[in-house]
Design a protein around this motif. Structure first.
Motif, short mmCIF file in Angstrom:
data_model
loop_
_atom_site.label_atom_id
_atom_site.label_comp_id
_atom_site.label_asym_id
_atom_site.label_seq_id
_atom_site.Cartn_x
_atom_site.Cartn_y
_atom_site.Cartn_z
N PHE A 1 -32.28 -21.76 -71.62
CA PHE A 1 -31.07 -21.27 -71.07
C PHE A 1 -30.74 -21.82 -69.74
CE2 PHE A 1 -33.56 -17.46 -69.95
CZ PHE A 1 -33.18 -17.19 -68.85
N ARG A 2 -29.65 -22.04 -69.26
CA ARG A 2 -29.30 -22.62 -67.92
C ARG A 2 -28.63 -21.71 -67.07
NH1 ARG A 2 -27.74 -28.62 -68.07
NH2 ARG A 2 -26.64 -28.73 -66.11
N VAL A 3 -28.62 -21.69 -65.77
CA VAL A 3 -27.64 -20.83 -65.12
C VAL A 3 -27.53 -21.80 -63.99
CG1 VAL A 3 -27.61 -18.90 -63.08
CG2 VAL A 3 -28.95 -18.68 -65.38
N GLU A 4 -26.11 -21.93 -63.44
CA GLU A 4 -25.46 -22.79 -62.54
C GLU A 4 -24.79 -21.84 -61.35
OE1 GLU A 4 -23.16 -26.14 -63.67
OE2 GLU A 4 -24.19 -26.21 -65.85
N ASN A 5 -25.13 -21.97 -60.31
CA ASN A 5 -24.46 -21.32 -59.04
C ASN A 5 -24.36 -22.45 -57.84
OD1 ASN A 5 -24.89 -18.66 -60.20
ND2 ASN A 5 -26.96 -18.70 -59.69
N ASP A 6 -23.27 -22.39 -57.38
CA ASP A 6 -22.81 -23.55 -56.21
C ASP A 6 -23.47 -24.69 -56.47
OD1 ASP A 6 -21.62 -21.28 -55.02
OD2 ASP A 6 -23.19 -20.50 -54.14
N ASP A 7 -24.33 -25.27 -55.47
CA ASP A 7 -25.16 -26.56 -55.70
C ASP A 7 -26.42 -26.31 -56.62
OD1 ASP A 7 -23.27 -27.50 -54.08
OD2 ASP A 7 -24.45 -27.29 -52.07
N ASN A 8 -26.74 -25.15 -56.95
CA ASN A 8 -28.24 -25.04 -57.85
C ASN A 8 -27.86 -25.04 -59.38
OD1 ASN A 8 -29.69 -24.66 -55.17
ND2 ASN A 8 -29.24 -22.71 -55.20
N ILE A 9 -28.83 -25.52 -60.13
CA ILE A 9 -28.89 -25.46 -61.33
C ILE A 9 -30.36 -24.95 -61.84
CG2 ILE A 9 -28.71 -26.63 -63.81
CD1 ILE A 9 -26.94 -28.60 -62.41
N ASP A 10 -30.40 -23.97 -62.44
CA ASP A 10 -31.87 -23.51 -62.99
C ASP A 10 -31.93 -23.33 -64.33
OD1 ASP A 10 -32.18 -22.66 -60.16
OD2 ASP A 10 -31.32 -20.72 -60.62
N LEU A 11 -33.12 -24.23 -64.58
CA LEU A 11 -33.19 -24.36 -66.22
C LEU A 11 -34.39 -23.32 -66.53
CD1 LEU A 11 -33.48 -27.90 -66.53
CD2 LEU A 11 -31.51 -26.59 -66.71
N TYR A 12 -34.36 -22.64 -67.68
CA TYR A 12 -35.43 -21.64 -67.99
C TYR A 12 -35.96 -21.90 -69.37
CZ TYR A 12 -33.32 -18.74 -64.34
OH TYR A 12 -32.86 -17.98 -63.09
N ARG B 1 -35.85 -25.25 -60.57
CA ARG B 1 -34.55 -25.29 -59.70
C ARG B 1 -34.25 -26.71 -59.39
NH1 ARG B 1 -32.53 -20.65 -55.70
NH2 ARG B 1 -32.05 -19.98 -57.69
N PHE B 2 -32.82 -27.00 -59.51
CA PHE B 2 -32.22 -28.20 -59.23
C PHE B 2 -31.36 -27.85 -58.13
CE2 PHE B 2 -34.34 -28.89 -62.90
CZ PHE B 2 -34.83 -30.14 -63.07
N LYS B 3 -31.31 -28.89 -57.02
CA LYS B 3 -30.23 -28.50 -55.80
C LYS B 3 -29.84 -30.15 -55.77
CE LYS B 3 -29.66 -26.67 -51.25
NZ LYS B 3 -28.92 -25.25 -51.72
N LEU B 4 -28.63 -29.77 -55.98
CA LEU B 4 -27.53 -31.24 -55.85
C LEU B 4 -28.37 -32.05 -56.99
CD1 LEU B 4 -27.21 -31.43 -51.97
CD2 LEU B 4 -25.61 -30.79 -53.60
#
Length: 136
Positions: free
Chosen positions: A87-98, A122-125
């Motif tokens: 699953f994946r969660v996107e918040n503001d400039d962050n994308i988290d891959l689980y 975590r991916f930022k920008l």
């Protein structure tokens, strides 16, 4: 000194262009390397989608990141190596891959009533910046 002042903006522009090209080439290089070589480590991670087979683990995750030079990589290059996240969660400039690992399973499906372990990347920008491992 006057001559240096006039060349400074050009120098900055050149550095930005080169940096941009390096990131694009890194993404292409990761993808080309994966196509050319034997990727048993990467395949083990991908084949163990829910973490039920016991192939996914922290050591393998760390090895993949180092082996494929994924630090500061773009999200597409990361997914080429690690496969589709659970699953994946996107918040503001962050994308988290689980990605699940070391899961308790029955018939290769996670048992929801038991603890789950997952790796969070975590991916930022759109650039990989950190990882965290958790069980709950």
């Amino acid at each position: 000194m006057d001559r240096l002042d006039r060349k400074f903006p050009q120098l900055i522009f050149l550095i930005i262009c080169l940096y941009s090209c390096m990131n694009k080439n890194n993404s292409k290089l990761v993808k080309e390397t994966i196509k050319k070589e034997n990727f048993s480590y990467s395949n083990n991670w991908k084949e163990d989608y829910n973490g039920c087979k016991g192939l996914r683990n922290i050591k393998l995750s760390d090895s993949l990141i180092l082996e494929y030079g994924l630090k500061n990589s773009d999200i597409d290059s990361f997914i080429v190596v690690f496969g589709k996240p659970n699953f994946r969660v996107e918040n503001d400039d962050n994308i988290d891959l689980y990605y699940y690992y070391d899961s308790y399973c029955k018939d290769f499906k996670i048992i929801d009533s038991l603890d789950k372990c997952y790796a969070e990347y975590r991916f930022k920008l759109s650039k990989y910046v950190s990882k965290k491992y958790s069980c709950n």
